[in-house]
Design an enzyme around this catalytic site. Structure first.
Site, mmCIF file in Angstrom:
data_model
loop_
_atom_site.group_PDB
_atom_site.id
_atom_site.type_symbol
_atom_site.label_atom_id
_atom_site.label_comp_id
_atom_site.label_asym_id
_atom_site.label_seq_id
_atom_site.Cartn_x
_atom_site.Cartn_y
_atom_site.Cartn_z
ATOM 1 N N ASP A 78 -14.658 -62.579 -85.214
ATOM 2 C CA ASP A 78 -15.628 -63.533 -85.752
ATOM 3 C C ASP A 78 -16.875 -63.509 -84.881
ATOM 4 O O ASP A 78 -17.159 -64.447 -84.142
ATOM 5 C CB ASP A 78 -14.999 -64.931 -85.794
ATOM 6 C CG ASP A 78 -15.922 -65.970 -86.400
ATOM 7 O OD1 ASP A 78 -16.912 -65.580 -87.050
ATOM 8 O OD2 ASP A 78 -15.660 -67.175 -86.209
ATOM 9 N N PRO B 83 -25.527 -58.231 -77.991
ATOM 10 C CA PRO B 83 -24.203 -58.005 -77.393
ATOM 11 C C PRO B 83 -23.136 -57.636 -78.416
ATOM 12 O O PRO B 83 -22.165 -56.950 -78.073
ATOM 13 C CB PRO B 83 -23.887 -59.353 -76.730
ATOM 14 C CG PRO B 83 -25.200 -59.988 -76.480
ATOM 15 C CD PRO B 83 -26.071 -59.555 -77.630
ATOM 16 N N GLU C 175 -17.552 -71.756 -82.376
ATOM 17 C CA GLU C 175 -17.478 -73.136 -82.869
ATOM 18 C C GLU C 175 -16.078 -73.728 -82.748
ATOM 19 O O GLU C 175 -15.907 -74.941 -82.752
ATOM 20 C CB GLU C 175 -17.894 -73.221 -84.345
ATOM 21 C CG GLU C 175 -19.246 -72.645 -84.674
ATOM 22 C CD GLU C 175 -19.128 -71.290 -85.342
ATOM 23 O OE1 GLU C 175 -19.820 -71.056 -86.339
ATOM 24 O OE2 GLU C 175 -18.318 -70.470 -84.851
ATOM 25 N N ASP D 178 -14.798 -65.293 -75.968
ATOM 26 C CA ASP D 178 -16.205 -65.443 -76.340
ATOM 27 C C ASP D 178 -17.067 -65.171 -75.117
ATOM 28 O O ASP D 178 -16.716 -65.574 -74.000
ATOM 29 C CB ASP D 178 -16.487 -66.838 -76.888
ATOM 30 C CG ASP D 178 -17.791 -66.898 -77.667
ATOM 31 O OD1 ASP D 178 -17.740 -66.949 -78.907
ATOM 32 O OD2 ASP D 178 -18.871 -66.879 -77.036
ATOM 33 N N ASP E 175 -16.905 -60.619 -72.202
ATOM 34 C CA ASP E 175 -17.353 -59.702 -73.243
ATOM 35 C C ASP E 175 -16.142 -59.180 -74.009
ATOM 36 O O ASP E 175 -15.163 -58.716 -73.407
ATOM 37 C CB ASP E 175 -18.122 -58.539 -72.618
ATOM 38 C CG ASP E 175 -18.480 -57.476 -73.634
ATOM 39 O OD1 ASP E 175 -19.372 -57.724 -74.455
ATOM 40 O OD2 ASP E 175 -17.835 -56.409 -73.616
ATOM 41 N N GLN F 205 -28.150 -65.026 -75.786
ATOM 42 C CA GLN F 205 -28.719 -65.369 -77.081
ATOM 43 C C GLN F 205 -29.414 -66.727 -76.999
ATOM 44 O O GLN F 205 -29.255 -67.468 -76.029
ATOM 45 C CB GLN F 205 -27.634 -65.416 -78.148
ATOM 46 C CG GLN F 205 -26.495 -66.366 -77.819
ATOM 47 C CD GLN F 205 -25.217 -66.006 -78.533
ATOM 48 O OE1 GLN F 205 -25.211 -65.323 -79.544
ATOM 49 N NE2 GLN F 205 -24.102 -66.476 -78.008
ATOM 50 N N HIS G 42 -14.591 -69.847 -92.778
ATOM 51 C CA HIS G 42 -13.483 -69.737 -91.828
ATOM 52 C C HIS G 42 -12.131 -69.569 -92.514
ATOM 53 O O HIS G 42 -11.275 -68.822 -92.023
ATOM 54 C CB HIS G 42 -13.495 -70.939 -90.884
ATOM 55 C CG HIS G 42 -14.662 -70.945 -89.954
ATOM 56 N ND1 HIS G 42 -15.720 -71.809 -90.081
ATOM 57 C CD2 HIS G 42 -14.962 -70.147 -88.894
ATOM 58 C CE1 HIS G 42 -16.612 -71.562 -89.132
ATOM 59 N NE2 HIS G 42 -16.176 -70.558 -88.404
#
Length: 300
Positions: free
Chosen positions: A158, A167, A88, A108, A140, A33, A64
């Site tokens: 998230d 993805p 994040e 992540d 992944d 990305q 969040h």
């Protein structure tokens, strides 16, 4: 003349939201990305992935807290949690506020976003990556889910929106939710895009999850930086967060949360699940299911 550039975020093919950028902090094209870290004139520091604002320093706590706490407070003594996405570190931060948590695995796909967060988004993660209860896995999410032998009390999903051919798109399918259910004891929560700009996407995600779990509820809240309502889907075979009263939520926050909450409490909980009639009707009538063969996607 205004001395700034503009970030144009397309909500649909015929509608956009513009944000004035006062400073570009970091930018990189990763294998997965385009990651952009900026200062916005109104919302301050912001993370943008593939042209979509993920969160801003001004209001990230709304998203969040809404994502994490309704599910985790509805289950008994959560100890072991899996987070998919959440680069994040703010989702991790909120999970760690629960006193019963013993370990959290965060998966992540993009190490660049994690590096952005560690270096620039301290206000988001607040040291959560370094907490001894935290484990970070760069992989992944779908691959991790299919291959792991671990079981988790709950899974917090998230991810970025299901943009076509991204993805994340296959992580909004019935097949994926079936795999997640296999490793989850109490249930899951996922961000589910915006009922304001992609109500059909939101309703398809909701209906897809209804075909996997017995108890499914939709929650919504307004996020200013997103310029609209944002949706979440909570799912379990055992509990339904929407059935908890204001008093029950406030009591559980007092007993089980270590640290302060800025957005979420018992009254907010009731508001999140008080969905307007026109949205409820769309959810009730939805019959489409997102599958690997025909995955759901946001309109832009």
């Amino acid at each position: 003349m205004y001395e700034w550039h503009w970030h144009i975020e397309w909500q649909t093919p015929y509608e956009f939201h513009g944000h004035a950028i006062t400073k570009v902090i970091a930018e990189e094209k990763t294998p997965y990305q385009r990651a952009l870290l900026v200062e916005l004139a109104r919302f301050g520091k912001a993370l943008i992935l593939d042209g979509k604002i993920q969160s801003t320093i001004t209001d990230e706590f709304i998203y969040h807290e809404a994502l994490v706490h309704p599910l985790l407070l509805s289950i008994n003594n959560p100890e072991k949690i899996l987070i998919l996405g959440g680069g994040e570190g703010a989702t991790l931060r909120e999970v760690l506020k629960h006193k019963t948590i013993k370990n959290v695995t965060m998966v992540d796909i993009d190490p660049v976003v994690i590096d952005f967060a560690k270096k620039y988004l301290q206000e988001w993660h607040q040291g959560a990556f370094d907490n001894p209860k935290s484990k970070l896995v760069i992989e992944d999410g779908y691959k991790f889910i299919k291959e792991t032998k671990e079981k988790f009390d709950a899974v917090v999903i998230d991810l970025t929106d299901p943009i076509k051919d991204s993805p994340s798109q296959m992580l909004y399918t019935k097949e994926f939710y079936e795999e997640v259910k296999r490793i989850s004891k109490w249930g899951i929560v996922t961000q589910a895009t915006s009922p304001s700009f992609s109500l059909e996407t939101f309703s398809i995600i909701y209906n897809t999850i209804k075909h996997v779990f017995k108890k499914v509820s939709a929650g919504i809240t307004y996020v200013p930086a997103f310029d609209g309502l944002w949706g979440f889907v909570y799912a379990s075979d055992e509990v339904n967060p929407a059935e908890f009263s204001k008093e029950e939520i406030n009591n559980r926050i007092k007993e089980r949360i270590d640290g302060s909450l800025r957005f979420y409490d018992g009254e907010t909980h009731i508001t999140m699940f008080s969905i307007p009639k026109h949205i409820r009707e769309v959810l009730e009538k939805e019959n489409k299911i997102s599958t690997r063969e025909n995955p759901v996607a946001v309109p832009a």
